[in-house]
Design a protein around this motif. Structure first.
Motif, PDB file in Angstrom:
ATOM      1  N   ARG A   4       0.854  -1.186   0.000  1.00  0.00           N
ATOM      2  CA  ARG A   4       0.000   0.000   0.000  1.00  0.00           C
ATOM      3  C   ARG A   4       0.889   1.235   0.000  1.00  0.00           C
ATOM      4  N   VAL A   5       0.655   2.102  -0.961  1.00  0.00           N
ATOM      5  CA  VAL A   5       1.430   3.328  -1.086  1.00  0.00           C
ATOM      6  C   VAL A   5       0.466   4.499  -0.914  1.00  0.00           C
ATOM      7  N   LEU A   6       0.631   5.241   0.164  1.00  0.00           N
ATOM      8  CA  LEU A   6      -0.213   6.391   0.472  1.00  0.00           C
ATOM      9  C   LEU A   6       0.554   7.653   0.095  1.00  0.00           C
ATOM     10  N   LEU A   7       0.133   8.292  -0.969  1.00  0.00           N
ATOM     11  CA  LEU A   7       0.815   9.474  -1.479  1.00  0.00           C
ATOM     12  C   LEU A   7       0.131  10.715  -0.926  1.00  0.00           C
ATOM     13  N   VAL A 151      -0.378   7.859 -10.548  1.00  0.00           N
ATOM     14  CA  VAL A 151      -1.707   7.368 -10.926  1.00  0.00           C
ATOM     15  C   VAL A 151      -1.739   6.975 -12.402  1.00  0.00           C
ATOM     16  N   VAL A 152      -1.146   7.793 -13.253  1.00  0.00           N
ATOM     17  CA  VAL A 152      -1.100   7.476 -14.684  1.00  0.00           C
ATOM     18  C   VAL A 152      -0.397   6.146 -14.920  1.00  0.00           C
ATOM     19  N   HIS A 153       0.733   5.939 -14.249  1.00  0.00           N
ATOM     20  CA  HIS A 153       1.461   4.669 -14.405  1.00  0.00           C
ATOM     21  C   HIS A 153       0.660   3.498 -13.843  1.00  0.00           C
ATOM     22  N   ALA A 154       0.175   3.650 -12.610  1.00  0.00           N
ATOM     23  CA  ALA A 154      -0.462   2.533 -11.930  1.00  0.00           C
ATOM     24  C   ALA A 154      -1.696   2.025 -12.657  1.00  0.00           C
ATOM     25  N   ALA A 169      -3.620  19.968  -2.279  1.00  0.00           N
ATOM     26  CA  ALA A 169      -2.615  19.872  -1.217  1.00  0.00           C
ATOM     27  C   ALA A 169      -3.179  19.139  -0.003  1.00  0.00           C
ATOM     28  N   LEU A 170      -2.289  18.393   0.675  1.00  0.00           N
ATOM     29  CA  LEU A 170      -2.619  17.687   1.914  1.00  0.00           C
ATOM     30  C   LEU A 170      -3.777  16.716   1.766  1.00  0.00           C
ATOM     31  N   THR A 171      -3.831  16.047   0.622  1.00  0.00           N
ATOM     32  CA  THR A 171      -4.778  14.953   0.425  1.00  0.00           C
ATOM     33  C   THR A 171      -3.996  13.672   0.157  1.00  0.00           C
ATOM     34  N   VAL A 172      -4.624  12.548   0.422  1.00  0.00           N
ATOM     35  CA  VAL A 172      -3.952  11.254   0.272  1.00  0.00           C
ATOM     36  C   VAL A 172      -4.524  10.501  -0.924  1.00  0.00           C
ATOM     37  N   THR A 173      -3.641  10.040  -1.793  1.00  0.00           N
ATOM     38  CA  THR A 173      -3.998   9.175  -2.919  1.00  0.00           C
ATOM     39  C   THR A 173      -3.433   7.792  -2.606  1.00  0.00           C
ATOM     40  N   GLU A 174      -4.284   6.793  -2.530  1.00  0.00           N
ATOM     41  CA  GLU A 174      -3.834   5.464  -2.107  1.00  0.00           C
ATOM     42  C   GLU A 174      -3.801   4.483  -3.278  1.00  0.00           C
ATOM     43  N   LEU A 175      -2.644   3.875  -3.475  1.00  0.00           N
ATOM     44  CA  LEU A 175      -2.458   2.810  -4.451  1.00  0.00           C
ATOM     45  C   LEU A 175      -2.159   1.524  -3.695  1.00  0.00           C
ATOM     46  N   SER A 176      -2.766   0.441  -4.119  1.00  0.00           N
ATOM     47  CA  SER A 176      -2.515  -0.831  -3.454  1.00  0.00           C
ATOM     48  C   SER A 176      -2.450  -1.939  -4.487  1.00  0.00           C
ATOM     49  N   GLY A 177      -1.714  -2.987  -4.149  1.00  0.00           N
ATOM     50  CA  GLY A 177      -1.623  -4.141  -5.043  1.00  0.00           C
ATOM     51  C   GLY A 177      -0.200  -4.538  -5.311  1.00  0.00           C
ATOM     52  N   GLY A 180       1.814  -4.046 -12.120  1.00  0.00           N
ATOM     53  CA  GLY A 180       0.958  -4.568 -13.170  1.00  0.00           C
ATOM     54  C   GLY A 180      -0.476  -4.767 -12.721  1.00  0.00           C
ATOM     55  N   ARG A 181      -0.732  -4.581 -11.420  1.00  0.00           N
ATOM     56  CA  ARG A 181      -2.080  -4.779 -10.901  1.00  0.00           C
ATOM     57  C   ARG A 181      -2.312  -3.831  -9.725  1.00  0.00           C
ATOM     58  N   TRP A 182      -2.161  -2.564  -9.967  1.00  0.00           N
ATOM     59  CA  TRP A 182      -2.395  -1.570  -8.925  1.00  0.00           C
ATOM     60  C   TRP A 182      -3.871  -1.168  -8.908  1.00  0.00           C
ATOM     61  N   ASN A 183      -4.385  -0.913  -7.721  1.00  0.00           N
ATOM     62  CA  ASN A 183      -5.727  -0.374  -7.564  1.00  0.00           C
ATOM     63  C   ASN A 183      -5.638   1.017  -6.964  1.00  0.00           C
ATOM     64  N   LEU A 184      -6.536   1.907  -7.365  1.00  0.00           N
ATOM     65  CA  LEU A 184      -6.636   3.245  -6.817  1.00  0.00           C
ATOM     66  C   LEU A 184      -7.834   3.290  -5.885  1.00  0.00           C
ATOM     67  N   ARG A 185      -7.598   3.662  -4.641  1.00  0.00           N
ATOM     68  CA  ARG A 185      -8.691   3.703  -3.673  1.00  0.00           C
ATOM     69  C   ARG A 185      -9.306   5.091  -3.654  1.00  0.00           C
ATOM     70  N   LEU A 186     -10.608   5.151  -3.883  1.00  0.00           N
ATOM     71  CA  LEU A 186     -11.354   6.403  -3.869  1.00  0.00           C
ATOM     72  C   LEU A 186     -12.309   6.418  -2.677  1.00  0.00           C
ATOM     73  N   GLY A 187     -12.833   7.600  -2.383  1.00  0.00           N
ATOM     74  CA  GLY A 187     -13.855   7.701  -1.352  1.00  0.00           C
ATOM     75  C   GLY A 187     -13.332   7.637   0.061  1.00  0.00           C
ATOM     76  N   THR A 188     -12.105   8.090   0.298  1.00  0.00           N
ATOM     77  CA  THR A 188     -11.575   8.117   1.654  1.00  0.00           C
ATOM     78  C   THR A 188     -12.409   9.047   2.523  1.00  0.00           C
ATOM     79  N   ARG A 189     -12.721   8.625   3.741  1.00  0.00           N
ATOM     80  CA  ARG A 189     -13.523   9.451   4.631  1.00  0.00           C
ATOM     81  C   ARG A 189     -12.791  10.748   4.949  1.00  0.00           C
ATOM     82  N   PRO A 190     -13.526  11.860   5.032  1.00  0.00           N
ATOM     83  CA  PRO A 190     -12.876  13.140   5.327  1.00  0.00           C
ATOM     84  C   PRO A 190     -12.330  13.177   6.742  1.00  0.00           C
TER      85      PRO A 190
END
Length: 215
Positions: A4-7, A151-154, A169-177, A180-190
């Motif tokens: 899990r990569v939290l950007l 995100v473009v690569h994943a 600014a100061l938001t988290v973009t989460e990639l997991s997996g 070749g099989r990364w998922n982007l997690r959306l809808g993180t609670r505020p």
């Protein structure tokens, strides 16, 4: 388990508000205040990384992560060569053809630095390296351009999609997996309190600049 990569996008600077390419700029008063307000509410991770820029390191310190983070050269800001320190509006007026090429051709690097493809590949190589290690949870404080390139690569998006991604600014973009099989997690609670400082990103400004380029 998966990697899990939290950007976490760095806090805002005066240069970013003015759409000026300046990776050495410090946080402005509003950016520092927003980061301080978010301290203690960052996601937990086994490792904390920051890009080498002053902006990212100061964000880490304001978030209370100064003693924990490691500087990661692979997620350095987009190298824009001789455009460093200059504003997009100025460049559009003085070098319209060069700006037009930069905005429309992912392989172009009229500034002498990295092309968009080179940025994507560098960040993609970093993600591939992480995916090749034992699974872990990583928090990385990075520049907006790096987050967008990740995100473009994943997601194997067309490189042109880079310009249509907004990363506040100061938001988290989460990639997991895995590679070749990364998922982007959306809808993180505020967060319990607002932590996002307003910051114009290059994408909207780029569209304006592109419209101004003579055809």
């Amino acid at each position: 388990m998966t990697t899990r990569v939290l950007l976490l996008t760095a806090a805002v600077t005066a240069a970013a508000r003015a759409v000026r390419f300046d990776s050495g700029a410090p946080l402005d008063e509003a950016g520092r205040a927003a980061a301080l307000a978010a301290a203690g509410r960052t996601p937990r991770a086994a490792r904390v990384l920051t890009a080498p820029s002053r902006r990212c390191r100061e964000t880490a310190a304001a978030l209370g992560l100064g003693a924990e983070h490691q500087v990661e050269a692979a997620i350095a800001d987009w190298d824009l060569g001789r455009w460093e320190g200059r504003g997009l509006a100025e460049l559009t007026g003085s070098e319209p053809a060069a700006v037009g090429a930069w905005l429309t051709d992912p392989a172009a690097a009229p500034h002498g630095g990295e092309s968009l493809l080179a940025l994507r590949d560098r960040v993609g190589g970093w993600l591939a390296e992480l995916a090749g290690r034992p699974p872990e949870r990583i928090l990385a404080i990075a520049e907006p351009a790096v987050v967008r390139a990740a995100v473009v690569h994943a997601l194997a998006l067309p490189p042109e999609a880079f310009w249509r991604l907004d990363v506040p600014a100061l938001t988290v973009t989460e990639l997991s997996g895995r590679e070749g099989r990364w998922n982007l997690r959306l809808g993180t609670r505020p967060a319990p309190e607002p932590v996002v400082a307003a910051e114009p990103v290059v994408a909207p400004a780029a569209a304006q600049a592109q419209a101004a380029v003579p055809r």
